[in-house]
Design an enzyme around this catalytic site. Structure first.
Site, short mmCIF file in Angstrom:
data_model
loop_
_atom_site.label_atom_id
_atom_site.label_comp_id
_atom_site.label_asym_id
_atom_site.label_seq_id
_atom_site.Cartn_x
_atom_site.Cartn_y
_atom_site.Cartn_z
NE ARG A 1 50.95 68.43 4.68
CZ ARG A 1 51.21 69.19 5.72
NH1 ARG A 1 50.88 70.47 5.71
NH2 ARG A 1 51.76 68.70 6.79
CB CYS B 1 51.86 68.13 -0.13
SG CYS B 1 52.94 69.52 0.15
NE ARG C 1 53.74 71.48 3.92
CZ ARG C 1 52.80 72.27 3.40
NH1 ARG C 1 52.35 72.02 2.21
NH2 ARG C 1 52.29 73.25 4.11
CB ILE D 1 60.53 77.11 4.21
CG1 ILE D 1 60.92 78.56 4.51
CG2 ILE D 1 59.38 76.63 5.07
CD1 ILE D 1 61.31 78.84 5.95
NE ARG E 1 44.81 72.87 -2.17
CZ ARG E 1 45.62 72.15 -1.40
NH1 ARG E 1 46.36 71.22 -1.92
NH2 ARG E 1 45.69 72.37 -0.11
C1 EPZ Z 1 52.06 77.17 6.37
O1 EPZ Z 1 52.23 75.78 6.18
C2 EPZ Z 1 51.33 77.69 5.14
N1 EPZ Z 1 50.01 77.06 5.06
C3 EPZ Z 1 52.15 77.38 3.89
O2 EPZ Z 1 51.45 77.94 2.78
C4 EPZ Z 1 53.51 78.06 4.02
O3 EPZ Z 1 54.29 77.74 2.89
C5 EPZ Z 1 54.19 77.58 5.30
O4 EPZ Z 1 53.34 77.82 6.44
C6 EPZ Z 1 55.52 78.30 5.54
O5 EPZ Z 1 55.30 79.68 5.60
C7 EPZ Z 1 49.02 77.52 5.87
O6 EPZ Z 1 49.19 78.45 6.65
C8 EPZ Z 1 47.68 76.86 5.74
P1 EPZ Z 1 55.26 75.06 8.56
P2 EPZ Z 1 52.72 74.86 7.42
O7 EPZ Z 1 54.71 74.15 9.62
O8 EPZ Z 1 52.27 75.44 8.69
C9 EPZ Z 1 58.71 71.91 9.28
C10 EPZ Z 1 50.54 77.96 0.63
O9 EPZ Z 1 51.08 77.91 -0.49
N2 EPZ Z 1 57.83 71.32 10.31
O10 EPZ Z 1 55.49 76.50 8.89
O11 EPZ Z 1 52.35 73.46 7.09
C11 EPZ Z 1 58.17 71.72 7.88
O12 EPZ Z 1 58.57 70.47 7.35
C12 EPZ Z 1 51.01 77.04 1.73
O13 EPZ Z 1 49.61 78.76 0.95
C13 EPZ Z 1 58.29 70.25 11.07
O14 EPZ Z 1 59.42 69.78 10.90
O15 EPZ Z 1 54.29 75.02 7.30
C14 EPZ Z 1 58.79 72.87 7.13
O16 EPZ Z 1 60.11 72.51 6.73
C15 EPZ Z 1 52.07 76.09 1.24
N3 EPZ Z 1 57.48 69.72 12.03
C16 EPZ Z 1 58.88 73.98 8.18
O17 EPZ Z 1 58.72 73.33 9.44
C17 EPZ Z 1 56.22 70.21 12.28
O18 EPZ Z 1 55.52 69.69 13.18
C18 EPZ Z 1 57.82 75.06 8.05
O19 EPZ Z 1 56.58 74.39 7.96
C19 EPZ Z 1 55.76 71.29 11.48
C20 EPZ Z 1 56.58 71.83 10.52
#
Ligand code: EPZ
Length: 419
Positions: free
Chosen positions: A92, A116, A121, A326, A396
């Site tokens: 992703r 996922c 997400r 989260i 990964r």
């Molecule tokens: C990043 O994912 C990390 N991945 C994740 O690590 C990590 O768990 C996550 O941040 C939270 O810390 C990378 O940095 C590559 P978010 P990301 O956007 O950016 C909601 C691992 O294990 N949201 O911070 O995809 C979302 O649904 C991975 O290394 C929206 O609603 O996470 C979630 O509830 C897993 N709309 C919350 O925000 C959006 O447009 C946080 O997601 C974007 C996000």
């Protein structure tokens, strides 16, 4: 597909080194699309996800090659603007090329990443921000089609803290005309490492690491050399490994300054953690105290450490409560841990863990990256043999974790599935 077989009960003793951060490498590799020239990176972890972002960059016409331990990324020209479904569906975080592509080439065709195992997400906030900067976004046939005559600075506020959303828009804003302000921005160390790379490239960024980031657009960016920060989640995972095996390990290159909440919670559980050279000395105790945890955006307790911490709590004396704020479905590892004897009850986004004397080895299945790490930790502590299938999830995000644990004395080996 490989599986990992562990005979539990061995105390981990010795020294181990933390690899470079996966979640810093991915946005930093994507940021190369903004700069014209050959970028050089050190301390890049050898992970499947890094290989995937390299494939995505290759597909855009970007040349990526290793020279010794360093990676060289040549972005003099970008010959394609599509990130195809077959690549994006495997990772992703490929969505991180969207912002840089629109900023540099004014166009992008990026497959929607889809959900996922741990949640839906969505990426609505990424798209909201790009539209605020003047990009025209269309969603067709599973793809994001983005176009912009020119990106202009905008005042953007995130309803939810989003790590890659902050990174995508910070990158796009570096080449926009005028100033962009990101409110309620993510403060993760990986966001700061990306901002440091962009600043070296000539971007003008203030406030990275706080919830208010200001970016003044510039005309162009140049290539840089950079060393990726160490992976705080791998370091935290290794610390829990010492905790569940009553081990005594030295973790070299641990990014202590990025791990304060993790260290605090592990000390609360009874572990001894002290600075030692360029890392940490970590000692697990027989008596593990139960501790409550609530996952939060940085600097709170990281969601990426939730599954690992749950294993420690499953062996603690007493009752602990873990709240996952989260992601909506990040307890998939619980059913596998229950099969190993853990006493865990789920109520919506809360897990209630009653510590048990010991876990028992069993055949289990990994379902996502951090769940696979938690099953390995449970296997290290369990009586008897644990077999973990679908370890491609582990590869990964962890560089040779089984080998690192084996060097610390764990009875762990990787075998071909079906053997
Ligand atoms: C990043 O994912 C990390 N991945 C994740 O690590 C990590 O768990 C996550 O941040 C939270 O810390 C990378 O940095 C590559 P978010 P990301 O956007 O950016 C909601 C691992 O294990 N949201 O911070 O995809 C979302 O649904 C991975 O290394 C929206 O609603 O996470 C979630 O509830 C897993 N709309 C919350 O925000 C959006 O447009 C946080 O997601 C974007 C996000």
């Amino acid at each position: 597909m490989d599986k990992i077989v562990i005979r539990g009960g061995e105390r981990l003793i010795g020294e181990v080194e933390v690899s470079g951060s996966k979640n810093a490498t991915l946005p930093i590799f994507a940021s190369c699309l903004l700069s014209e020239g050959t970028n050089v990176f050190h301390n890049v972890p050898n992970l499947k996800d890094v290989q995937t972002i390299i494939k995505v960059l290759n597909n855009l016409g970007v040349n990526v090659y290793k020279q010794g331990e360093a990676y060289r990324i040549d972005t003099k020209e970008i010959t394609n603007v599509e990130a195809p479904y077959d690549l994006v569906k495997t990772m992703r975080a490929s969505i991180l090329v969207l912002g840089p592509l629109v900023a540099r080439t004014k166009r992008a065709m990026v497959s929607l990443p889809g959900g996922c195992a741990i949640g839906a997400r969505p990426i609505n906030l990424h798209l909201m921000g790009l539209e605020a900067m003047g990009a025209k976004i269309q969603l067709r046939h599973g793809y994001i089609e983005a176009r912009a005559d020119e990106l202009k600075g905008a005042d953007i506020s995130f309803d939810t803290v989003t790590v890659t959303g902050t990174e995508n828009l910070m990158m796009a804003a570096t080449l926009a005309r005028g100033k962009t302000i990101l409110h309620n921005a993510a403060m993760e160390p990986e966001v700061v490492d990306l901002a440091n790379v962009l600043t070296k490239m000539g971007a003008r960024i203030d406030g990275a690491g706080t919830s208010l980031i200001e970016i003044e657009g510039v005309k162009s960016l140049h290539a840089v050399e950079h060393t990726i920060i160490p992976d705080r989640i791998e370091a935290g995972t290794l610390m829990v490994a010492a905790g569940v095996t009553r081990g005594n390990i030295k973790i070299n290159k641990a990014p202590v300054q990025h791990m304060q909440t993790i260290i605090h919670k592990l000390r609360e559980s009874g572990m001894e953690i002290e600075p030692d050279g360029d890392g940490l000395r970590v000692v697990g105790m027989k008596r593990i105290r139960s501790v409550d945890v609530k996952t939060q955006p940085y600097p709170g307790f990281p969601t990426d450490m939730q599954a690992q911490f749950m294993v420690l709590m499953s062996l603690a004396r007493g009752l602990s409560v873990i709240s996952e704020t989260i992601f909506e479905n990040r307890f998939i590892h619980v059913s596998e841990l229950q099969r190993m004897g853990a006493d865990i009850r789920i109520q919506e986004n809360t897990a209630i863990i009653q510590g048990v004397e010991s876990l028992s080895g069993a055949p289990v299945m990994a379902t996502d990256l951090r769940a696979s790490a938690s099953l390995i930790l449970a296997g290290l502590a369990a009586e008897g043999v644990t077999q973990i299938s679908r370890v491609y999830h582990l590869d990964r995000g962890y560089e040779g974790l089984d080998k690192k644990l084996s060097r610390l004395g764990a009875k762990i080996e990787r075998v071909k599935e079906g053997s």
